[in-house]
Scaffold this motif. Structure first.
Motif, PDB file in Angstrom:
ATOM      1  N   ARG A 156     -64.879  42.135  33.911  1.00  0.00           N
ATOM      2  CA  ARG A 156     -65.784  42.283  35.048  1.00  0.00           C
ATOM      3  C   ARG A 156     -65.009  42.372  36.362  1.00  0.00           C
ATOM      4  O   ARG A 156     -65.329  43.182  37.239  1.00  0.00           O
ATOM      5  CB  ARG A 156     -66.751  41.092  35.090  1.00  0.00           C
ATOM      6  N   THR A 157     -63.982  41.548  36.514  1.00  0.00           N
ATOM      7  CA  THR A 157     -63.185  41.559  37.746  1.00  0.00           C
ATOM      8  C   THR A 157     -62.369  42.841  37.855  1.00  0.00           C
ATOM      9  O   THR A 157     -62.178  43.375  38.956  1.00  0.00           O
ATOM     10  CB  THR A 157     -62.267  40.326  37.806  1.00  0.00           C
ATOM     11  N   ALA A 158     -61.887  43.348  36.716  1.00  0.00           N
ATOM     12  CA  ALA A 158     -61.141  44.617  36.728  1.00  0.00           C
ATOM     13  C   ALA A 158     -62.040  45.755  37.200  1.00  0.00           C
ATOM     14  O   ALA A 158     -61.616  46.622  37.982  1.00  0.00           O
ATOM     15  CB  ALA A 158     -60.589  44.908  35.339  1.00  0.00           C
ATOM     16  N   ASP A 185     -49.424  31.225  42.873  1.00  0.00           N
ATOM     17  CA  ASP A 185     -49.494  29.912  42.219  1.00  0.00           C
ATOM     18  C   ASP A 185     -50.675  29.795  41.264  1.00  0.00           C
ATOM     19  O   ASP A 185     -50.986  28.695  40.777  1.00  0.00           O
ATOM     20  CB  ASP A 185     -49.583  28.801  43.270  1.00  0.00           C
ATOM     21  N   ARG A 186     -51.363  30.908  40.979  1.00  0.00           N
ATOM     22  CA  ARG A 186     -52.521  30.879  40.079  1.00  0.00           C
ATOM     23  C   ARG A 186     -52.392  31.955  39.010  1.00  0.00           C
ATOM     24  O   ARG A 186     -51.758  32.997  39.235  1.00  0.00           O
ATOM     25  CB  ARG A 186     -53.814  31.083  40.876  1.00  0.00           C
ATOM     26  N   ASP A 187     -53.012  31.705  37.857  1.00  0.00           N
ATOM     27  CA  ASP A 187     -52.888  32.634  36.729  1.00  0.00           C
ATOM     28  C   ASP A 187     -53.967  33.713  36.710  1.00  0.00           C
ATOM     29  O   ASP A 187     -53.725  34.817  36.225  1.00  0.00           O
ATOM     30  CB  ASP A 187     -52.960  31.860  35.398  1.00  0.00           C
ATOM     31  N   VAL A 188     -55.151  33.389  37.212  1.00  0.00           N
ATOM     32  CA  VAL A 188     -56.301  34.276  37.058  1.00  0.00           C
ATOM     33  C   VAL A 188     -56.661  34.952  38.386  1.00  0.00           C
ATOM     34  O   VAL A 188     -56.814  34.283  39.419  1.00  0.00           O
ATOM     35  CB  VAL A 188     -57.525  33.502  36.522  1.00  0.00           C
ATOM     36  N   ILE A 189     -56.800  36.282  38.359  1.00  0.00           N
ATOM     37  CA  ILE A 189     -57.228  37.053  39.523  1.00  0.00           C
ATOM     38  C   ILE A 189     -58.753  37.011  39.593  1.00  0.00           C
ATOM     39  O   ILE A 189     -59.436  37.259  38.587  1.00  0.00           O
ATOM     40  CB  ILE A 189     -56.766  38.519  39.414  1.00  0.00           C
ATOM     41  N   THR A 190     -59.302  36.723  40.757  1.00  0.00           N
ATOM     42  CA  THR A 190     -60.752  36.631  40.912  1.00  0.00           C
ATOM     43  C   THR A 190     -61.271  37.682  41.893  1.00  0.00           C
ATOM     44  O   THR A 190     -60.489  38.309  42.623  1.00  0.00           O
ATOM     45  CB  THR A 190     -61.164  35.237  41.436  1.00  0.00           C
ATOM     46  N   GLU A 191     -62.585  37.861  41.911  1.00  0.00           N
ATOM     47  CA  GLU A 191     -63.209  38.787  42.852  1.00  0.00           C
ATOM     48  C   GLU A 191     -62.979  38.327  44.291  1.00  0.00           C
ATOM     49  O   GLU A 191     -62.816  39.160  45.196  1.00  0.00           O
ATOM     50  CB  GLU A 191     -64.706  38.905  42.557  1.00  0.00           C
ATOM     51  N   THR A 192     -62.940  37.026  44.493  1.00  0.00           N
ATOM     52  CA  THR A 192     -62.669  36.488  45.822  1.00  0.00           C
ATOM     53  C   THR A 192     -61.286  36.888  46.305  1.00  0.00           C
ATOM     54  O   THR A 192     -61.087  37.233  47.476  1.00  0.00           O
ATOM     55  CB  THR A 192     -62.787  34.942  45.809  1.00  0.00           C
ATOM     56  N   ASP A 193     -60.308  36.884  45.388  1.00  0.00           N
ATOM     57  CA  ASP A 193     -58.954  37.329  45.724  1.00  0.00           C
ATOM     58  C   ASP A 193     -58.962  38.798  46.140  1.00  0.00           C
ATOM     59  O   ASP A 193     -58.299  39.192  47.109  1.00  0.00           O
ATOM     60  CB  ASP A 193     -58.010  37.138  44.531  1.00  0.00           C
ATOM     61  N   ILE A 194     -59.701  39.598  45.393  1.00  0.00           N
ATOM     62  CA  ILE A 194     -59.773  41.036  45.668  1.00  0.00           C
ATOM     63  C   ILE A 194     -60.387  41.277  47.041  1.00  0.00           C
ATOM     64  O   ILE A 194     -59.885  42.086  47.831  1.00  0.00           O
ATOM     65  CB  ILE A 194     -60.579  41.751  44.563  1.00  0.00           C
ATOM     66  N   ASP A 195     -61.455  40.558  47.353  1.00  0.00           N
ATOM     67  CA  ASP A 195     -62.094  40.707  48.667  1.00  0.00           C
ATOM     68  C   ASP A 195     -61.157  40.278  49.786  1.00  0.00           C
ATOM     69  O   ASP A 195     -61.174  40.843  50.888  1.00  0.00           O
ATOM     70  CB  ASP A 195     -63.379  39.870  48.734  1.00  0.00           C
ATOM     71  N   ALA A 196     -60.330  39.276  49.499  1.00  0.00           N
ATOM     72  CA  ALA A 196     -59.462  38.715  50.533  1.00  0.00           C
ATOM     73  C   ALA A 196     -58.267  39.594  50.860  1.00  0.00           C
ATOM     74  O   ALA A 196     -57.837  39.660  52.020  1.00  0.00           O
ATOM     75  CB  ALA A 196     -58.970  37.326  50.091  1.00  0.00           C
ATOM     76  N   ILE A 197     -57.757  40.314  49.871  1.00  0.00           N
ATOM     77  CA  ILE A 197     -56.467  40.977  50.070  1.00  0.00           C
ATOM     78  C   ILE A 197     -56.479  42.489  49.891  1.00  0.00           C
ATOM     79  O   ILE A 197     -55.633  43.195  50.437  1.00  0.00           O
ATOM     80  CB  ILE A 197     -55.401  40.346  49.125  1.00  0.00           C
TER      81      ILE A 197
END
Length: 328
Positions: A156-158, A185-197
């Protein structure tokens, strides 16, 4: 691509290849693979690279006819020559009798499959297409790259990432590099990460603006437009892409009405199948006649700007205000 990979695996590369297609990242990656398979990195005597149409055909032929220096072959790569849209008769004649010790790779973004150069290379050597990849392939590719970095991403995140940054693999790769650094420092990419960067692809930004128009959210559509201006996007480029979005919506609406599924529509209008659904939803909120009129109005606005009768920024605001007030 499969045929070339088989040639590569068997160690039986053909004398002439043509790599072509809209996916520039894959073209470059396979061009590197071809070079690595054909010649050592330190052999500068027998490797030649040309780009564009500035190189004369005579110079190319002179090099191609020169015997390799203490090596089995001379390797020439010519990128974006343009000869697969407009053939050069002298080059075409030479390719029929190219030196056996010379291996050639042409790499083109655009070709004409009706051209005799394309037909000749396809029959004598191999023409390899690198099209925009489908959703399943891109998701697997994203997962593979992130796995090498000890990162994980859900399906879903992809899909969310693809929806935000588009399907250009060069762009996706760049955004994933940013994500890996951001999530160090984290293993899992999230939608929040995508929105942030991650940076939203301009076509998606234009689509969001058109969607706001379709939903009659005039203030939001104008805000999205001014956001694009803040990002230094030229108004005339925005107007061109706006016309393109209206035209895509019109085509998707028409094809949907004729019973085509999303995958078939994607193939016909050069959109990934997984994004056709959102185009269909947006298209439902417009009448076909309004979409057709919107495309024509964009063209007329462009003409008015070019002739000095209208300010470029104002032209788009007028389009947004007009069509965000329509009723479907």
């Amino acid at each position: 691509m499969i045929a070339f990979n088989e040639d590569l695996k068997a160690g039986n590369l053909k004398q002439i290849y043509l790599f072509y297609g809209t996916e520039s990242y894959l073209r470059r990656q396979y061009m590197k693979r071809y070079k690595q398979a054909m010649i050592s990195d330190d052999d500068n005597m027998n490797y030649h690279y040309y780009e564009g149409n500035d190189t004369s055909v005579n110079s190319f032929i002179d090099i191609a006819e020169t015997l390799p220096f203490f090596a089995e072959r001379r390797v020439i790569i010519w990128e974006n020559s343009g000869f697969f849209k407009t053939a050069d008769e002298k080059l075409f004649a030479y390719l029929k009798s190219v030196s056996e010790s010379t291996s050639l790779l042409f790499v083109e973004a655009e070709i004409d499959k009706r051209s005799k150069m394309f037909k000749f290379v396809s029959s004598l050597g191999s023409a390899v297409e690198f099209p925009i990849q489908n959703e399943d392939m891109l998701k697997r590719w994203i997962g593979t790259i992130l796995k090498k970095e000890n990162k994980k991403i859900t399906e879903r995140t992809a899909i969310y990432l693809l929806d935000k940054v588009g399907t250009d693999m060069e762009k996706i790769h760049s955004e994933m590099e940013k994500l890996v650094s951001y999530c160090l420092d984290r293993d899992v990419i999230t939608e929040t990460d995508i929105d942030a960067i991650c940076t939203t692809h301009i076509n998606n930004q234009i689509f969001d603006m058109v969607s706001a128009v379709a939903e009659r959210k005039q203030k939001q559509a104008l805000k999205l437009y001014h956001d694009l201006l803040t990002l230094k996007e030229p108004p005339m480029r925005i107007l061109f892409l706006l016309a393109r979005q209206f035209n895509l919506l019109m085509q998707v609406k028409e094809l949907k009405s004729r019973g085509f599924d999303n995958k078939s529509i994607g193939l016909k209008v050069s959109l990934p199948g997984f994004v056709v659904g959102k185009y269909a939803q947006a298209a439902e909120k417009f009448k076909t006649a309004d979409l057709k009129e919107a495309v024509n109005n964009c063209i007329n606005m462009e003409e008015a700007v070019k002739t000095g009768n209208l300010n470029d920024r104002m032209s788009i605001e007028l389009i947004i205000i007009k069509y965000s007030g329509f009723n479907a």
